[in-house]
Motif scaffolding. Sequence first.
Motif: not given
Length: 221
Positions: A192-216
């Motif tokens: 299992a991997a949790i990856i913080a990234t700005h890369s769209e290519a990497l995100a496209a590869h993920a099973n899920r994308i979690l959006r963080v904004f203002d600590g939430r």
Amino acid sequence: MRIIDAFDLYRFYHTGEEETLALRGANIHVDSGEIVAVMGPSGSGKSTLMACLAGLDEPDGGYVELLGKRITRRPEAERAAIRAQEIGIVLQSGNLFNHLSVEENIRLQMQLGHKVDEERLTLLLNQVGLDKRRESRPSRISGGELARAALAVALANSPKVLMADEPTGEVDAETEKKILDLFENYRQNGGAAIIATHSEALAAHANRILRVFDGRIVKYD
Ligand code: ADP
Ligand code: ADP
């Protein structure tokens, strides 16, 4: 199988008069065989979240469970042992010792974990394409090689979960593709991997994308 459960994480930073709420109630659940991308603007709390999930930082509220076992609010020595044995960590600041070669960095990580496995060490160097660089110091290799070496160190002990903060931050497209292949290989083996990234290519590869904004976590797809 559930790998990571994080409940209602809060993290405050006090700097002088100012108080920053870096996390304000973040929840995350990650199963084996999942890659979760954590995205959000700079300053939104991604690095803080990653540090809390990896047991590098203690949240002020909430808790984190790894394989059903609480890793928060334990003495640092215990958290360090859990990190070494169960969690692969790739930090933005890099996780290699400069006075050691690439190979020695991986071996040291194995010593901190379960055991030194020379066969696995060679396999890892091969997987990340650094056979020819095994004896080089981190300061003598390129940024792309450094990123792959950091990943090899993180994977040294076959961790249950990989936490990576911008693992492809400063690498070229070709290196990013190699790193994506490594993640894919790791996922296929149940990691299992949790990856913080700005890369769209990497995100496209993920099973899920979690959006963080203002600590939430504002969006969980
Ligand atoms: P963070 O703390 O959110 O990860 P940083 O400002 O430390 O952001 O940047 C980390 C890396 O990501 C750097 O290499 C930076 O150039 C890159 N980066 C930052 N913001 C963006 C963005 N909006 N899009 C693409 N890359 C970015
Ligand atoms: P991101 O990784 O998304 O860029 P961070 O987790 O690094 O976000 O930061 C979240 C917020 O917490 C920001 O406002 C940042 O300035 C603040 N912060 C992070 N680390 C510290 C620290 N050690 N001391 C004080 N404030 C911090």
